[in-house]
Motif scaffolding. Structure first.
Motif, PDB file in Angstrom:
ATOM      1  N   TYR A  35      -7.621   5.044  -2.262  1.00  0.00           N
ATOM      2  CA  TYR A  35      -6.410   4.144  -1.467  1.00  0.00           C
ATOM      3  C   TYR A  35      -5.133   3.986  -3.526  1.00  0.00           C
ATOM      4  O   TYR A  35      -5.147   3.421  -4.319  1.00  0.00           O
ATOM      5  N   LEU A  91     -11.069  -1.139   4.251  1.00  0.00           N
ATOM      6  CA  LEU A  91     -11.880   0.096   4.136  1.00  0.00           C
ATOM      7  C   LEU A  91     -12.047   0.765   3.810  1.00  0.00           C
ATOM      8  O   LEU A  91     -13.563   0.267   4.622  1.00  0.00           O
ATOM      9  N   THR A 143      -4.623   2.240   7.391  1.00  0.00           N
ATOM     10  CA  THR A 143      -4.356   1.193   6.542  1.00  0.00           C
ATOM     11  C   THR A 143      -4.984  -0.153   6.252  1.00  0.00           C
ATOM     12  O   THR A 143      -5.480  -0.667   7.014  1.00  0.00           O
ATOM     13  N   ALA A 144      -4.800  -0.639   5.298  1.00  0.00           N
ATOM     14  CA  ALA A 144      -6.092  -1.288   5.046  1.00  0.00           C
ATOM     15  C   ALA A 144      -5.403  -3.159   5.767  1.00  0.00           C
ATOM     16  O   ALA A 144      -3.873  -3.332   5.107  1.00  0.00           O
ATOM     17  N   THR A 199      -0.442   5.468   4.348  1.00  0.00           N
ATOM     18  CA  THR A 199      -0.986   5.306   5.130  1.00  0.00           C
ATOM     19  C   THR A 199      -3.195   5.966   5.096  1.00  0.00           C
ATOM     20  O   THR A 199      -3.566   5.856   6.129  1.00  0.00           O
ATOM     21  N   GLN A 229       0.170  -1.646  -0.183  1.00  0.00           N
ATOM     22  CA  GLN A 229       0.046  -0.074   0.366  1.00  0.00           C
ATOM     23  C   GLN A 229       0.739   1.000   0.197  1.00  0.00           C
ATOM     24  O   GLN A 229       1.760   1.162   1.131  1.00  0.00           O
TER      25      GLN A 229
END
Length: 244
Positions: free
Chosen positions: A108, A103, A87-88, A83, A80
């Protein structure tokens, strides 16, 4: 001795036994140069796939990546970028298909790097996932119809008004009120489609109807006018004159 690329020329001479004449014995030797070149390994190319959009409550997405190379793709690495907005949770980060979950609303960015069979890594390719907020369906207000205006004449002093309502769902309730008039009418059936207004006097009355749908959304008021005419006065019959 002379030298050129590919050929080295050597001349030898020796004295002959008679007359001192030089006689060549070796004419030429060919020399070949050999270059040592190591073949280059071009970097593979990563493809993180097309951008995606989801709408909450759906809060996960599957990203399918790929890589191209003159050899073969030996490894995948997803990450990713940043952030934000949160944060996924990533699953399958070392495979071609990444699952990003947990999510929230926002945008993102995820990056994919691939490695070929000779250990050379690609540049990162990025994909954007847009997460929209939950969409609440709109509920249009119903429409009330208080019916046509009416006229009565005293001594009739009551009237029945028939209302209705339309909606994309259904009409749950009715509410009648008196908006104006020369007196306060007696109302019956104020929470039904049919209102009875009585004890009316000469003049003009206005009544309002509001309806509510099955999702409790109320309509604007619709009005109807009731005109009450005074009683018609019939003159007494004229006396007849008799002559004898």
């Amino acid at each position: 001795m002379t030298a050129a690329d590919g050929t080295l020329n050597l001349a030898f001479s020796a004295l002959a036994s008679e007359g001192g004449v030089d006689n060549a014995k070796v004419s030429a030797i060919e020399v070949y140069s050999v270059s040592s070149t190591t073949p280059t390994n071009p970097a593979p190319v990563a493809n993180a796939g097309a951008d995606k959009t989801i709408t909450l409550p759906t809060n996960s997405v599957v990203l399918t990546g790929s890589g191209t190379d003159d050899g073969s793709i030996a490894g995948y690495s997803w990450s990713q970028v940043g952030t934000t907005p949160s944060t996924a949770t990533l699953s399958g980060a070392n495979t071609a298909s990444l699952t990003a979950s947990g999510l929230v609303a926002g945008t993102y960015t995820f990056a994919l790097v691939v490695t070929d069979n000779l250990g050379k890594a690609s540049a990162a390719d990025q994909v954007v996932v847009t997460v929209n907020s939950t969409t609440t369906p709109t509920n249009p207000a119903p429409v009330a119809n208080a019916g046509p205006d009416k006229t009565i004449t005293l001594p009739t002093n009551s009237v029945v008004l028939t209302g209705s309502g339309t909606d994309d769902g259904s009409i749950k309730s009715y509410a009648w009120t008196q908006a104006s008039g020369p007196s306060t009418a007696t109302l019956s059936g104020v929470n039904t489609a049919n209102l009875t207004a009585s004890s009316l006097v000469s003049g003009s009355y206005v009544f309002s109807l509001t309806v509510t749908d099955n999702l409790d959304k109320a309509s604007a008021a619709d009005q109807v006018t009731v005109t009450v005419n005074p009683a018609t006065t019939t003159p007494p019959p004229r006396a007849r004159r008799y002559t004898g």
